[in-house]
Design an enzyme around this catalytic site. Structure first.
Site, PDB file in Angstrom:
ATOM      1  N   GLU A  44      -4.687 -11.794  -8.989  1.00  0.00           N
ATOM      2  CA  GLU A  44      -3.740 -10.688  -8.932  1.00  0.00           C
ATOM      3  C   GLU A  44      -2.352 -11.254  -8.667  1.00  0.00           C
ATOM      4  O   GLU A  44      -2.184 -12.082  -7.756  1.00  0.00           O
ATOM      5  CB  GLU A  44      -4.106  -9.710  -7.811  1.00  0.00           C
ATOM      6  CG  GLU A  44      -5.404  -8.972  -8.041  1.00  0.00           C
ATOM      7  CD  GLU A  44      -5.743  -8.008  -6.935  1.00  0.00           C
ATOM      8  OE1 GLU A  44      -6.646  -7.169  -7.134  1.00  0.00           O
ATOM      9  OE2 GLU A  44      -5.117  -8.098  -5.853  1.00  0.00           O
ATOM     10  N   ASP A  53       1.466  -3.093   2.566  1.00  0.00           N
ATOM     11  CA  ASP A  53       1.316  -4.518   2.843  1.00  0.00           C
ATOM     12  C   ASP A  53       1.658  -4.856   4.286  1.00  0.00           C
ATOM     13  O   ASP A  53       2.565  -4.276   4.893  1.00  0.00           O
ATOM     14  CB  ASP A  53       2.206  -5.333   1.906  1.00  0.00           C
ATOM     15  CG  ASP A  53       1.773  -5.224   0.463  1.00  0.00           C
ATOM     16  OD1 ASP A  53       0.567  -5.370   0.222  1.00  0.00           O
ATOM     17  OD2 ASP A  53       2.619  -4.978  -0.410  1.00  0.00           O
TER      18      ASP A  53
END
Length: 266
Positions: A58, A69
């Site tokens: 990814e 995140d």
């Protein structure tokens, strides 16, 4: 491997997971932030991860508001933005890396929409095979979902551990490539444990839909990889790889190789 048709782009992940299933092996899917540790070394990092045994990778597009995140990936994203990394430069990065494994474009929705209506075709031409949008839950924007789901890239969907069975079924019906199961609630970041309920969550998801299941969020060591590999189809490793890459490309490759060995031993 740069794609020459929509078929080869969207089918690459399905074919990779089918091949792994025939071999009785589980997928290692590292995540990197495009432009980290530096734009020049990102391509080196991608090739090193492939050589270390990654089955797919990814590649995250740096974004100014990465709400899902944790601190490690946030810092890598900001550092990449500071040196001018963009979605278009992310496409160039993957094209120049020349990988022979499937590549998933990992992004929030805004950068993808801002890149224009032909961005999916340009990503496929650059060597991407899938796309994952972190902030587009099923049913929120049907038009965008249709655009992504009928494009040249496999549309990888996220599933939370609290997702009800009926919604798991709906997510599986509107995705392709594989399903990314978040192992725990919260933001990304390395952990030392595996949630006790995770095997049951994977079992529920497997009953609800037929796509391969990769578990991510918090995986950082060989013991976790080995255990998760006994009940899932693969693992996604982000923060631990990004942190190691901040030290050196070789450190990230060494971590990936250890995770690969643990999955194969399991």
């Amino acid at each position: 491997m740069a794609s020459t048709s929509a078929t080869t782009s969207s089918d690459a992940l399905r074919e990779r997971f089918a091949a792994l299933a025939r071999q009785g092996r589980k997928a290692l899917v590292p995540y990197i932030t495009a432009g980290h540790p530096t734009p020049d070394r990102s391509a080196e990092l991608l090739r090193a991860l492939e050589a270390a045994g990654a089955d797919a990778v990814e590649v995250g597009v740096p974004f100014s508001d990465p709400m899902a995140d944790g601190p490690v990936i946030q810092a890598s994203s900001q550092a990449a933005l500071d040196v001018g990394m963009t979605l278009d430069r992310t496409l160039d990065l993957v094209h120049n890396a020349g990988l022979s494994i499937p590549v998933v474009l990992f992004s929030y929705l805004n950068p993808v929409v801002a890149a224009g209506p032909d961005v999916l075709e340009r990503a496929a031409a650059a060597g991407f095979h899938g796309i994952l949008i972190t902030d587009l839950p099923v049913g929120v924007d049907v038009q965008r979902e249709q655009w992504l789901g009928t494009g040249p890239l496999a549309f990888v969907r996220l599933v939370a551990p609290t997702t009800p069975d009926a919604r798991m079924k709906e997510i599986g019906a509107h995705g392709s490539g594989f399903v990314y199961l978040i192992s725990r609630l919260g933001v990304t970041g390395a952990r030392d444990d595996v949630p006790d309920e995770l095997p049951d969550t994977v079992a529920r998801l497997r009953r609800a839909q037929s796509l391969p299941i990769c578990v991510g969020f918090g995986i950082s060591n060989a013991a976790q990889a080995k255990r998760i590999g006994t009940f899932a189809d693969g693992i996604v490793v982000g923060s631990a790889i990004v942190k190691a890459a901040g030290e050196s490309v070789s450190a990230a490759a060494k971590l990936a190789a250890g995770l690969r060995m643990a999955l194969d031993e399991g």
